[in-house]
Design a protein around this motif. Structure first.
Motif, PDB file in Angstrom:
ATOM      1  N   ALA A 124       0.442  -1.027   0.149  1.00 47.59           N
ATOM      2  CA  ALA A 124       0.206   0.062  -0.106  1.00 47.59           C
ATOM      3  C   ALA A 124       0.787   1.010   0.112  1.00 47.59           C
ATOM      4  O   ALA A 124       0.491   2.160  -0.432  1.00 47.59           O
ATOM      5  N   MET A 125       1.814   1.382   0.403  1.00 51.47           N
ATOM      6  CA  MET A 125       2.821   2.468   0.848  1.00 51.47           C
ATOM      7  C   MET A 125       4.214   2.691  -0.594  1.00 51.47           C
ATOM      8  O   MET A 125       5.050   2.750  -0.842  1.00 51.47           O
ATOM      9  N   GLN A 126       3.852   1.751  -1.692  1.00 49.28           N
ATOM     10  CA  GLN A 126       3.992   1.464  -2.643  1.00 49.28           C
ATOM     11  C   GLN A 126       5.562   1.184  -2.622  1.00 49.28           C
ATOM     12  O   GLN A 126       6.913   1.596  -3.250  1.00 49.28           O
ATOM     13  N   ASN A 127       6.471   0.466  -1.926  1.00 49.66           N
ATOM     14  CA  ASN A 127       7.098  -0.422  -1.289  1.00 49.66           C
ATOM     15  C   ASN A 127       6.895  -1.590  -2.511  1.00 49.66           C
ATOM     16  O   ASN A 127       6.029  -2.122  -2.681  1.00 49.66           O
ATOM     17  N   ILE A 128       8.072  -2.186  -3.129  1.00 47.49           N
ATOM     18  CA  ILE A 128       8.634  -3.275  -3.875  1.00 47.49           C
ATOM     19  C   ILE A 128       8.035  -4.685  -3.159  1.00 47.49           C
ATOM     20  O   ILE A 128       9.543  -4.096  -2.068  1.00 47.49           O
ATOM     21  N   ILE A 179      11.496   0.682 -20.438  1.00 47.86           N
ATOM     22  CA  ILE A 179      10.905   0.759 -20.230  1.00 47.86           C
ATOM     23  C   ILE A 179      10.130  -0.189 -20.580  1.00 47.86           C
ATOM     24  O   ILE A 179      10.279  -1.452 -20.193  1.00 47.86           O
ATOM     25  N   SER A 180       8.900   0.032 -19.675  1.00 42.50           N
ATOM     26  CA  SER A 180       8.267  -1.187 -18.969  1.00 42.50           C
ATOM     27  C   SER A 180       6.893  -0.993 -18.164  1.00 42.50           C
ATOM     28  O   SER A 180       6.290   0.121 -18.605  1.00 42.50           O
ATOM     29  N   HIS A 181       5.345  -1.571 -18.497  1.00 44.11           N
ATOM     30  CA  HIS A 181       4.336  -1.556 -18.094  1.00 44.11           C
ATOM     31  C   HIS A 181       4.669  -1.981 -15.963  1.00 44.11           C
ATOM     32  O   HIS A 181       5.074  -2.257 -15.433  1.00 44.11           O
ATOM     33  N   LEU A 182       3.614  -1.504 -15.296  1.00 44.60           N
ATOM     34  CA  LEU A 182       3.066  -1.831 -13.735  1.00 44.60           C
ATOM     35  C   LEU A 182       1.971  -1.586 -14.217  1.00 44.60           C
ATOM     36  O   LEU A 182       0.744  -0.820 -13.929  1.00 44.60           O
ATOM     37  N   GLY A 183       0.920  -2.622 -13.561  1.00 45.56           N
ATOM     38  CA  GLY A 183      -0.264  -3.381 -12.949  1.00 45.56           C
ATOM     39  C   GLY A 183      -1.540  -3.064 -14.775  1.00 45.56           C
ATOM     40  O   GLY A 183      -1.148  -2.896 -15.101  1.00 45.56           O
ATOM     41  N   ARG A 184      -2.571  -2.129 -13.953  1.00 47.09           N
ATOM     42  CA  ARG A 184      -3.267  -2.173 -14.960  1.00 47.09           C
ATOM     43  C   ARG A 184      -4.025  -0.594 -14.948  1.00 47.09           C
ATOM     44  O   ARG A 184      -5.015  -0.803 -14.688  1.00 47.09           O
ATOM     45  N   SER A 236       3.066   4.209 -10.919  1.00 46.01           N
ATOM     46  CA  SER A 236       4.459   4.621 -11.019  1.00 46.01           C
ATOM     47  C   SER A 236       5.424   3.761 -11.342  1.00 46.01           C
ATOM     48  O   SER A 236       5.576   3.008 -10.219  1.00 46.01           O
ATOM     49  N   LEU A 237       6.361   3.701 -11.961  1.00 46.32           N
ATOM     50  CA  LEU A 237       7.546   2.937 -11.708  1.00 46.32           C
ATOM     51  C   LEU A 237       8.562   3.906 -11.179  1.00 46.32           C
ATOM     52  O   LEU A 237      10.135   2.872 -10.928  1.00 46.32           O
ATOM     53  N   ALA A 238       8.370   5.227 -10.444  1.00 46.73           N
ATOM     54  CA  ALA A 238       9.291   5.342  -9.510  1.00 46.73           C
ATOM     55  C   ALA A 238      10.151   4.474  -8.547  1.00 46.73           C
ATOM     56  O   ALA A 238      11.405   4.873  -8.368  1.00 46.73           O
ATOM     57  N   PRO A 239       9.604   3.997  -8.119  1.00 49.57           N
ATOM     58  CA  PRO A 239      10.058   3.233  -6.697  1.00 49.57           C
ATOM     59  C   PRO A 239      11.207   1.577  -7.620  1.00 49.57           C
ATOM     60  O   PRO A 239      12.115   1.446  -6.951  1.00 49.57           O
ATOM     61  N   VAL A 240      10.400   1.797  -8.620  1.00 48.82           N
ATOM     62  CA  VAL A 240      11.176   0.919  -9.419  1.00 48.82           C
ATOM     63  C   VAL A 240      12.581   1.796  -9.971  1.00 48.82           C
ATOM     64  O   VAL A 240      13.915   0.515 -10.082  1.00 48.82           O
ATOM     65  N   ALA A 241      12.822   2.331 -10.168  1.00 52.52           N
ATOM     66  CA  ALA A 241      14.441   2.876 -10.385  1.00 52.52           C
ATOM     67  C   ALA A 241      14.726   3.360  -8.994  1.00 52.52           C
ATOM     68  O   ALA A 241      16.156   3.336  -9.488  1.00 52.52           O
ATOM     69  N   LYS A 242      14.666   3.692  -7.697  1.00 53.64           N
ATOM     70  CA  LYS A 242      15.354   3.743  -6.760  1.00 53.64           C
ATOM     71  C   LYS A 242      15.941   1.990  -6.899  1.00 53.64           C
ATOM     72  O   LYS A 242      16.882   1.497  -6.240  1.00 53.64           O
ATOM     73  N   ARG A 243      14.738   1.275  -7.360  1.00 52.73           N
ATOM     74  CA  ARG A 243      15.246  -0.594  -6.537  1.00 52.73           C
ATOM     75  C   ARG A 243      16.452  -0.369  -7.503  1.00 52.73           C
ATOM     76  O   ARG A 243      17.691  -0.972  -7.248  1.00 52.73           O
ATOM     77  N   LEU A 244      15.919  -0.367  -9.385  1.00 48.59           N
ATOM     78  CA  LEU A 244      17.525  -0.226  -9.686  1.00 48.59           C
ATOM     79  C   LEU A 244      18.962   0.194  -9.412  1.00 48.59           C
ATOM     80  O   LEU A 244      19.810  -0.640  -9.794  1.00 48.59           O
ATOM     81  N   SER A 245      18.207   1.324  -9.405  1.00 49.86           N
ATOM     82  CA  SER A 245      19.123   2.087  -8.883  1.00 49.86           C
ATOM     83  C   SER A 245      20.536   1.074  -7.775  1.00 49.86           C
ATOM     84  O   SER A 245      21.841   1.806  -7.871  1.00 49.86           O
ATOM     85  N   ARG A 246      19.610   0.486  -6.630  1.00 50.54           N
ATOM     86  CA  ARG A 246      20.673  -0.156  -5.452  1.00 50.54           C
ATOM     87  C   ARG A 246      21.444  -0.877  -6.176  1.00 50.54           C
ATOM     88  O   ARG A 246      22.297  -1.285  -5.781  1.00 50.54           O
ATOM     89  N   LEU A 247      20.511  -1.407  -6.947  1.00 51.95           N
ATOM     90  CA  LEU A 247      21.073  -3.182  -7.294  1.00 51.95           C
ATOM     91  C   LEU A 247      22.004  -2.881  -8.373  1.00 51.95           C
ATOM     92  O   LEU A 247      23.142  -3.208  -8.863  1.00 51.95           O
TER      93      LEU A 247
END
Ligand code: AMP
Length: 398
Positions: free
Chosen positions: A26-30, A56-61, A71-82
């Motif tokens: 619910a808090m947009q955490n992956i 580019i990617s999709h997320l959800g519906r 939004s894919l913003a949380p993915v950018a953060k996680r990807l940056s960390r990885l």
């Protein structure tokens, strides 16, 4: 199909289509970043080759609307960390801002664009939208196996408008494993099919029955087969209109001498809830007012024995309502049996990988597919649009 390691990437704008459809709380955490991690070999290869990496990617519906919670913003953060490097996030996937950001990129930079599905054109395989995306790329790399069964602008139409279209390493791995199990398997080849309904899996059953040496059926769908054999199955999940199909599958199994296994006992409950009263009964003793929600211990023994001489196992779908502890035993016991078999084991389909992780057996499975629907469609023997598009490019007829 050509793959990323067969083309020149140095200094090029390389557009990657990934499947970053990750679960969020619910808090947009992956809550599970497997799909992000699965793309790291492809990204790292491109960075080593001196590419400019645009993702580019999709997320959800979001259904063609801007939904900030998707939004894919949380993915950018996680990807940056990885990746341990900056991943620039841009708040749209087409338009002037995107073009500006891409124009200022240097080799080694990584940019992630916003959710493709915020634009309705994506799911319509729209040519104009595809052309906009394609204008960002010298080379297009499709590594979104989980999306390959869709005919969308970012994985099908786009291939007509980029100079070079290839598959990534994840796509290669998924297809290689699939071919190894289905095209030239080391036999005996055993398919385990579970999950809720026969209707969702009938095409896979019809295709697989012609290829396997043994077929094991569990989950809710087993009750349609058992009812077809004349058993009382109470209020278990049954699709009466699919009884003829179930009979047909069993007849084909007999004709082709495929060994066909159904549950011999089950966990019955009054209702599908954690506090329900339950009992284990042989299939012959199911009553008319309860429902079967998991396979029983005798079935686990039977299925485990059937796996004993397997050399290749493919598994899709849980054996019971594994989300509820009281009905999860069968699925986790089977996960242990599959993991401890002497076979090459390939598991796919959304729920099955969750069940394997939960059983703590992921490390002992040869390959866990990242695609749910795409994996199932391969089992159905279908051609996936995303893969067909890449193959057409390789033949030069895109
Ligand atoms: P599928 O998406 O078809 O692979 O189905 C997965 C779902 O099947 C899971 O959510 C399970 O809870 C459900 N399922 C498995 N066994 C049963 C059962 N005996 N009765 C009802 N649902 C079941």
């Amino acid at each position: 199909m050509k793959y990323i390691d067969e083309v020149d990437l140095k200094g090029k704008r390389v557009l990657f289509r990934f499947d970053y459809n990750v679960p969020l709380d619910a808090m947009q955490n992956i809550t599970d970043d497997t799909r992000i991690r699965a793309t790291l070999p492809t990204i790292n290869y491109a960075l080593d080759e001196g590419a400019k990496v645009i993702i580019i990617s999709h997320l959800g519906r979001p259904k063609g609307q801007v939904k900030p919670e998707l939004s894919l913003a949380p993915v950018a953060k996680r990807l940056s960390r990885l990746l341990q490097k900056e991943v620039k996030f841009v708040g749209d996937c087409i338009g002037e801002e995107v073009k500006g950001q891409v124009a200022s990129m240097k080799p080694g930079d990584v940019v992630l664009l916003e959710n493709l599905r915020f634009h309705p054109e994506e799911e319509k395989n729209d040519e104009g939208f595809a052309r906009e995306l394609a204008s960002l790329a010298d080379v297009y790399v499709d590594d979104a196996f989980g999306n390959a069964h869709r005919r969308h602008a970012s994985n099908v139409a786009i291939t007509k408008y980029v100079p070079v279209s290839v598959g990534g390493f994840l796509m290669k791995k998924e297809l290689n494993y699939f071919r190894r199990i289905m095209e030239n398997p080391v036999r005996p080849l055993v398919a385990i099919i579970g999950g809720s309904k026969v209707s969702g899996k009938i095409e896979a059953l019809v295709n697989l029955i012609k290829k396997v040496d043994k077929m094991i059926i569990g989950g809710g769908m087993a009750f349609t087969f058992l009812k077809a054999q004349g058993y009382e199955v109470g209020r278990s999940l049954v699709e009466d209109d699919l009884i003829p199909h179930a009979l047909e599958v069993m007849k084909t199994a007999q004709q082709l001498r495929v060994k066909f296994y159904l549950p011999v006992d089950c966990v019955m409950a009054e209702k599908m809830s954690p506090d329900a009263e339950t009992k284990i009964v042989p299939i012959q003793e199911m009553n008319s007012h309860w429902m079967g929600l998991d396979i029983g211990p005798a079935t686990i023994t039977l299925f485990t024995e059937a796996l004993a001489n397997a050399k290749t196992i493919v598994w899709n779908g849980p054996m019971g309502v594994f989300e509820i502890d009281a009905f999860s035993r069968g699925t986790s016991a089977l996960a242990h049996s599959v993991a401890n078999s002497y076979a090459m084991t390939v598991v796919g389909g959304g729920d099955t990988d969750v069940a394997i992780h939960r059983a703590g057996e992921s490390d002992k499975i040869t390959y866990i597919s990242t695609g749910g629907g795409a994996f199932l469609e391969l089992l159905e023997g279908k051609e996936l649009p995303g893969i067909a598009a890449l193959e057409a490019c390789d033949r030069g007829d895109a």
